[in-house]
Every structure is written in structure tokens, then in C-alpha cells.
Design a protein around this motif. Structure first.
Motif, PDB file in Angstrom:
ATOM      1  N   ALA A  44     -54.881 -77.524  22.069  1.00 44.20           N
ATOM      2  CA  ALA A  44     -54.854 -76.571  20.948  1.00 44.20           C
ATOM      3  C   ALA A  44     -53.724 -76.913  19.990  1.00 44.20           C
ATOM      4  CB  ALA A  44     -54.655 -75.158  21.496  1.00 44.20           C
ATOM      5  N   LEU A  45     -53.800 -76.343  18.813  1.00 44.07           N
ATOM      6  CA  LEU A  45     -52.710 -76.449  17.836  1.00 44.07           C
ATOM      7  C   LEU A  45     -51.378 -76.099  18.497  1.00 44.07           C
ATOM      8  CD1 LEU A  45     -51.657 -76.651  14.881  1.00 44.07           C
ATOM      9  CD2 LEU A  45     -52.196 -74.217  14.648  1.00 44.07           C
ATOM     10  N   SER A  46     -50.358 -76.905  18.233  1.00 42.44           N
ATOM     11  CA  SER A  46     -48.993 -76.611  18.687  1.00 42.44           C
ATOM     12  C   SER A  46     -48.069 -76.600  17.474  1.00 42.44           C
ATOM     13  CB  SER A  46     -48.523 -77.663  19.689  1.00 42.44           C
ATOM     14  OG  SER A  46     -47.112 -77.557  19.875  1.00 42.44           O
ATOM     15  N   ALA A  47     -47.552 -75.423  17.158  1.00 40.24           N
ATOM     16  CA  ALA A  47     -46.579 -75.318  16.060  1.00 40.24           C
ATOM     17  C   ALA A  47     -45.340 -76.148  16.379  1.00 40.24           C
ATOM     18  CB  ALA A  47     -46.204 -73.851  15.844  1.00 40.24           C
ATOM     19  N   GLY A  48     -44.916 -76.130  17.641  1.00 40.53           N
ATOM     20  CA  GLY A  48     -43.716 -76.866  18.046  1.00 40.53           C
ATOM     21  C   GLY A  48     -43.868 -78.366  17.909  1.00 40.53           C
TER      22      GLY A  48
END
Lengths: 192, 192
Positions: A44-48
Motif C-alpha cells: 500500500a501507499l506509504s507516506a513515510g
């Protein structure tokens, strides 16, 4: 153009190579975008990872959205407004209880709208990551203080993203008053 | 004091009310902390919720660490150095491949060390969230540019956190050269 009604959300799949155009129809509205690998939703998308690999808090055209596995999921091709946020998690009933004095219980939230629309894809509420908050105007000071200001986007501003993998996409028209200057509005999207 | 050897990690459980003290034994070293509800590992640290509800990028004493469900998991009671990071995901083999020129394949990483130590608790690599990176010195400019600088922590600096729920804790002595000025060192921890 497809319309996401105010304070609601949607989920759909797109193929690698498809382009997703997200439009602020009336101006000053936010759209939370979350993405998952269509063949394995645990990616999934990871902002970090995105802030780490793009070396920036502010994500705009020419930046990539990265996954928790360190893969590129989308590329931002165009961004006519140029201010988005990837710091803050989608607004939720807890956001309204903690950060606001005047929102009655049971109001729609981005997290609730994402969870309801992603559930048919086998994605649970707990699995929804920090979103790429398109048009969201989060300002920060040198000492890290955050404020959520009215978006700078005008009617017709858009972000165009290219899918670099087959993806499950969740997308909202934001339900948090601070994110859109207190006036809830629609969001448009097209798959090109 | 328990010692986490350089470029390694550990995982353990603590009870609500326990205090966790994380010490930079030699100075200028980083420790990645991730936390999960011990009774339901789907509830985990959320960097996005923490920055939202604490209204800050910089998390230090008197701040809380919040979960993806909008609950407080830990309170930071003391922080003798005062600079930590919650923007960037744990360093991983992909970090080394993308951000460095000179790290051979197969070197230890915080993500790898967290995954190996959390696996006996039923937590997979994909479920490891963006960490609270204790002592990590990530600087940001007004226009969002990020840089990872040498920590400002000195030998003996510590962060003391109180568990507000029964927790599974993952903790590392960081393996990324940029995070610790290129000299890998141990980290100390105590449960009080």
C-alpha cells in the motif's frame, strides 16, 4: 467526468499505464487518495517511504508515490495547484471528536468513506494508510507546528497521476471543515 | 540496562503503566520504535494520526503517540535531547539501494530487524508502520526539502515513554549511515 458527491468517497481499480485525473470542481476542496497493489493489497501507499525517497514533505508533479515495500506505485505527471499534503491521516470520527468542538457524532469522514468503499476489495479500516491528500494545504513552521489552512486550489485545478502498477484506488471528497474552508464540495475524477 | 547491539533490533511486550526508557549510550545514534496493541495487532502506531492530533511534525516530551484507530498508545514523559523524527519509514534494503551508492546487498536494516523480531508476535513486514525515530535528526526547509543529519544526542541522552495500553514494542539500533553520522552504535533500553 465522474463526480464524488460532497462528504463521500469511492473505490475502483485501474491498470498499470492508466492515468487518473482528480479535479477540484468548485475550488478549495480536498481529495484523499489511497492506493493498494491490486494483486496483493498488503502492498500500500506509504507516506513515510514517499517522503524519504522523494526527500520532501511536499509532493507534487514529477514526484512518485511509493509503497511500504519500496516500490513506485504512481507518478504525478501534472499538478496545476501545486500544494498537497502527505503528513496527516484521513479525517475520522476521532478527528472530529478530538480536533473540533462542533461536529455532531455520526457525520461522514474520509476514513469512514474509504473504509466503506474499500471493504468490497477486502481492505479493512485498519489497513487504510495515511493518504496523499490532494489540494490539502497543511502549513508547517520551522519548529514543526502544523496548521490546516484553506486550499489554494481554484475551480478546475487538477492533479494527473499515472499508475505504475495495477492498483486499487480509494478517493474522497473531504468531510473535514478545516480542510476545505468549511464548505463541503464535490470532487471530479477521470480514468484516461 | 538492556543493550541492543549495533545494527540489530528487538521486540517485547510491556504492560499499561510500564515505562520504557530508551538511551543513546554513545551519542549520535538513532532508535526506531514501533508499537502495536498487544491484544489486537491491527491497532498500531500511526505517524499520520500522531502529527495530526499533536499538531506538530516534531514529537517530544508531553506529546502522545497515537494509533491508526485514534487512540493514545504512549505518552512521552521525558526527552533529554529533544529532536526525534516521525516522518520517515524505517531504513530497508530498498533505502540502501535507492538512497546510497556504497552499501553492499544483504546489510542489516531497521525494517529487516523489526520484521525478524516482530514475526514471532504474528506481525508481518508489510504491517510495520512508519516508526517514531528516537534521536533521528531530520531537518526540513520552508519548502519541504528534507535532509537526514547527524543526531544532536550525546552519550546518556534518553527518552522516557509511558505505555497507555498493553503493547508489543519493536526497537532498533539504527543501521542507516546517514542517521547516525556513519558510525553504528548500540542502544540501551529499560522497562521501569
Amino acid at each position: 467526468m465522474n463526480i464524488i458527491e460532497k462528504r463521500s468517497g469511492i473505490a475502483f481499480t485501474i491498470k498499470k499505464g492508466d492515468k487518473l485525473k482528480v479535479t477540484d470542481i468548485s475550488g478549495q476542496q480536498v481529495s484523499d487518495l489511497v492506493i493498494f497493489n491490486a494483486h496483493d493489497k498488503s502492498e500500500a501507499l506509504s507516506a513515510g517511504k514517499t517522503m524519504d525517497f522523494e526527500e520532501s514533505i511536499l509532493i507534487t508533479q514529477r514526484n512518485y508515490l511509493w509503497s511500504n515495500r519500496g516500490n513506485k506505485l504512481m507518478k504525478i505527471l501534472e499538478d496545476t495547484n501545486g500544494r498537497n499534503d502527505i503528513l496527516l491521516a484521513p479525517c475520522s470520527p476521532e478527528t472530529f471528536a478530538i480536533m473540533y468542538d462542533d461536529i455532531p457524532e455520526g457525520q461522514p469522514s474520509c476514513l469512514g468513506n474509504l473504509a466503506a468503499n474499500l471493504e468490497p476489495f477486502g481492505i479493512s479500516r485498519d489497513e487504510i494508510p495515511t493518504a496523499f491528500n490532494i489540494f490539502m494545504n497543511v502549513q508547517f513552521t520551522k519548529d514543526g507546528q502544523l496548521s490546516v489552512d484553506t486550499p489554494t486550489s481554484h475551480a478546475g485545478d487538477y492533479v494527473l497521476l499515472e499508475a505504475l502498477e495495477d492498483l486499487i484506488v480509494g478517493l474522497t471528497a473531504c468531510s473535514a471543515p478545516d480542510s476545505n474552508g468549511g464548505s463541503f464540495k464535490t470532487i471530479g475524477y477521470e480514468i484516461l
